[in-house]
Design a protein around this motif. Structure first.
Motif, mmCIF file in Angstrom:
data_model
loop_
_atom_site.group_PDB
_atom_site.id
_atom_site.type_symbol
_atom_site.label_atom_id
_atom_site.label_comp_id
_atom_site.label_asym_id
_atom_site.label_seq_id
_atom_site.Cartn_x
_atom_site.Cartn_y
_atom_site.Cartn_z
ATOM 1 N N ALA A 106 0.759 -1.280 0.219
ATOM 2 C CA ALA A 106 -0.071 0.015 0.094
ATOM 3 C C ALA A 106 0.762 1.359 0.031
ATOM 4 N N THR A 107 0.616 2.215 -0.743
ATOM 5 C CA THR A 107 1.246 3.453 -1.031
ATOM 6 C C THR A 107 0.564 4.653 0.047
ATOM 7 N N GLY A 108 -0.846 4.148 0.403
ATOM 8 C CA GLY A 108 -1.659 5.057 1.418
ATOM 9 C C GLY A 108 -2.551 4.194 2.006
ATOM 10 N N ILE A 109 -3.034 4.804 3.342
ATOM 11 C CA ILE A 109 -3.935 3.992 4.026
ATOM 12 C C ILE A 109 -5.241 5.203 4.423
ATOM 13 N N VAL A 110 -6.407 4.457 4.377
ATOM 14 C CA VAL A 110 -7.398 5.112 4.921
ATOM 15 C C VAL A 110 -7.957 4.274 6.096
ATOM 16 N N SER A 111 -7.853 4.901 7.330
ATOM 17 C CA SER A 111 -8.273 4.346 8.587
ATOM 18 C C SER A 111 -9.608 4.878 9.011
ATOM 19 N N LEU A 112 -10.708 4.186 8.914
ATOM 20 C CA LEU A 112 -12.026 4.607 9.389
ATOM 21 C C LEU A 112 -12.421 3.881 10.594
ATOM 22 N N HIS A 113 -12.961 4.988 11.477
ATOM 23 C CA HIS A 113 -13.261 4.736 12.816
ATOM 24 C C HIS A 113 -14.380 5.053 13.450
ATOM 25 N N ALA A 165 -17.654 0.874 1.072
ATOM 26 C CA ALA A 165 -17.931 1.801 0.228
ATOM 27 C C ALA A 165 -16.463 2.518 -0.090
ATOM 28 N N ALA A 166 -15.635 2.580 0.951
ATOM 29 C CA ALA A 166 -14.322 3.025 0.617
ATOM 30 C C ALA A 166 -13.343 2.070 -0.037
ATOM 31 N N ALA A 167 -13.590 0.891 0.363
ATOM 32 C CA ALA A 167 -12.879 -0.257 -0.230
ATOM 33 C C ALA A 167 -13.330 -0.240 -1.741
ATOM 34 N N GLU A 168 -14.412 -0.277 -1.962
ATOM 35 C CA GLU A 168 -14.876 -0.205 -3.624
ATOM 36 C C GLU A 168 -14.259 0.950 -4.290
ATOM 37 N N THR A 169 -14.333 2.202 -3.747
ATOM 38 C CA THR A 169 -13.655 3.468 -4.374
ATOM 39 C C THR A 169 -11.979 2.896 -4.609
ATOM 40 N N ALA A 170 -11.347 2.568 -3.554
ATOM 41 C CA ALA A 170 -10.005 2.061 -3.680
ATOM 42 C C ALA A 170 -9.601 0.959 -4.836
ATOM 43 N N GLU A 171 -10.456 0.165 -4.923
ATOM 44 C CA GLU A 171 -10.146 -1.061 -5.904
ATOM 45 C C GLU A 171 -10.452 -0.395 -7.058
ATOM 46 N N SER A 172 -11.041 0.490 -7.337
ATOM 47 C CA SER A 172 -11.456 1.266 -8.667
ATOM 48 C C SER A 172 -10.501 2.087 -9.095
ATOM 49 N N GLY A 173 -9.345 2.278 -8.382
ATOM 50 C CA GLY A 173 -8.143 3.185 -8.538
ATOM 51 C C GLY A 173 -8.308 4.475 -7.859
ATOM 52 N N GLY A 174 -9.258 4.664 -6.947
ATOM 53 C CA GLY A 174 -9.526 5.849 -6.261
ATOM 54 C C GLY A 174 -8.290 6.448 -5.508
ATOM 55 N N SER A 175 -7.983 7.891 -5.489
ATOM 56 C CA SER A 175 -6.908 8.316 -4.345
ATOM 57 C C SER A 175 -7.296 8.180 -3.279
ATOM 58 N N PRO A 176 -6.295 8.289 -2.020
ATOM 59 C CA PRO A 176 -6.761 8.664 -0.594
ATOM 60 C C PRO A 176 -7.912 9.689 -0.376
ATOM 61 N N ASP A 177 -7.761 10.787 -1.180
ATOM 62 C CA ASP A 177 -8.768 11.805 -0.842
ATOM 63 C C ASP A 177 -10.020 11.355 -1.693
ATOM 64 N N GLU A 178 -10.237 10.509 -2.622
ATOM 65 C CA GLU A 178 -11.411 10.188 -3.085
ATOM 66 C C GLU A 178 -11.777 9.101 -2.357
ATOM 67 N N VAL A 179 -11.075 8.331 -1.780
ATOM 68 C CA VAL A 179 -11.615 7.364 -0.670
ATOM 69 C C VAL A 179 -12.316 8.108 0.525
ATOM 70 N N ALA A 187 -16.127 7.581 1.947
ATOM 71 C CA ALA A 187 -16.443 7.136 3.349
ATOM 72 C C ALA A 187 -17.212 8.093 3.950
ATOM 73 N N GLU A 188 -16.816 9.493 3.773
ATOM 74 C CA GLU A 188 -17.720 10.769 4.408
ATOM 75 C C GLU A 188 -18.897 10.784 3.908
ATOM 76 N N LYS A 189 -19.046 10.711 2.567
ATOM 77 C CA LYS A 189 -20.402 10.883 1.683
ATOM 78 C C LYS A 189 -21.321 9.708 2.258
ATOM 79 N N ARG A 190 -20.713 8.417 2.443
ATOM 80 C CA ARG A 190 -21.690 7.204 2.895
ATOM 81 C C ARG A 190 -22.089 7.602 4.142
ATOM 82 N N ALA A 191 -21.221 8.027 5.285
ATOM 83 C CA ALA A 191 -21.555 8.413 6.641
ATOM 84 C C ALA A 191 -22.564 9.280 6.850
ATOM 85 N N SER A 192 -22.514 10.272 6.040
ATOM 86 C CA SER A 192 -23.337 11.533 6.013
ATOM 87 C C SER A 192 -24.915 10.973 5.683
#
Length: 281
Positions: free
Chosen positions: A82-89, A130-144, A148-153
């Motif tokens: 991994a070159t970036g990590i998104v940690s959701l809690h 949702a974040a994992a699906e965006t990551a798998e489609s090649g999304g950047s950390p900011d997009e991931v 996640a934030e959109k899904r949470a809202s």
């Protein structure tokens, strides 16, 4: 399979193990202290054991993962490519888990974006998926993170508990504390609001409270694509019955998960919990 952006969450997401394996999501366990002995949630203590302990009024407390535990997970993700990590809690209003992740992120070998979702249980789990699906489609950390934030809202979580006593003991009811005196005599419906557990309504009987929980889930679901999770603690028949009714009543249902909550959330809600998480796609 390595991925550009790795997804980390915590054990209170209560994600189905097959979904975690399919998307490569790692869940860092919180700790449950039962009778003075610490156990890692999801690996060393079952929800059923916890329910039995609570029914016997044994002492149960919970604690966050250590920053060192997060650091190990972040190092492993980087080693795996991994070159970036998104940690959701889970909500920082409920736990110091987010703070521990932030501390660990400072010294991680790759950039780590730590997100306080304000959610818990599958309300958090759907954000991670949702974040994992965006990551798998090649999304950047900011997009991931944005995914996640959109899904949470858009996600709502309502739940019924047999008693507010467990939440009172654990100090997890926020502004609802002022209503305890009268609420303990009836059946409470609660919601996740602003990262806190708040008392929504007081209902006279369990059957009426569960019927109201169902109505709230249907109202939140609408008619378009939506995922739903039904959670319980030591109430599998209630959960399956609610899930069956929601399958019939929600035309836009995509996925529906039924699961028993783990020990960390169960310690604060007590046996008899029934929850409905509604998360539009």
């Amino acid at each position: 399979m390595s991925r550009h952006v790795a997804i980390v969450t915590d054990s209170t997401a209560y994600l189905p193990p097959p979904a975690m394996e399919r998307h490569g999501i790692v869940a860092v366990p919180l700790t449950v202290v039962l009778g003075g002995r610490p156990f890692e949630e999801g690996t060393e203590i079952s929800a059923r054991s916890l329910a039995q302990a609570l029914q016997k009024r044994r002492s149960v407390t919970t604690s966050r993962p250590s920053p060192e535990t997060f650091a190990e997970v972040y190092r492993a993700a980087a080693t795996a490519g991994a070159t970036g990590i998104v940690s959701l809690h889970l909500s920082a209003e409920m736990s110091g888990t987010y703070d521990a992740a932030v501390l660990a992120a400072k010294d991680a070998p790759v950039p780590v974006h730590v997100v306080d979702t304000g959610m818990v249980a599958m309300a958090l789990g759907f954000c991670a998926l949702a974040a994992a699906e965006t990551a798998e489609s090649g999304g950047s950390p900011d997009e991931v993170v944005a995914t996640a934030e959109k899904r949470a809202s858009g996600t709502s979580a309502h739940f019924y508990v047999d008693s507010l006593d467990y939440l009172r003991r654990g100090g997890r009811i926020g502004a609802a504390q002022a209503l305890l005196g009268s609420a303990l005599a009836v059946k409470p419906l609660l919601r996740l609001d602003g990262g806190r557990i708040e008392l929504l309504e007081k209902v006279r009987t369990a059957s009426k409270a569960i019927a109201r929980l169902e109505e709230l889930a249907v109202e939140q679901a609408g008619a378009s694509g939506v995922d739903i999770a039904v959670h319980h603690l030591a109430a599998p028949e209630r959960a399956e019955a609610l899930a069956d009714r929601l399958r019939e009543r929600v035309p836009g249902l995509v996925d529906l998960h039924v699961s028993e909550v783990g020990a960390v959330i169960g310690a604060h809600t007590g046996p008899g919990l029934l929850g409905a998480v509604v998360s539009p796609r």
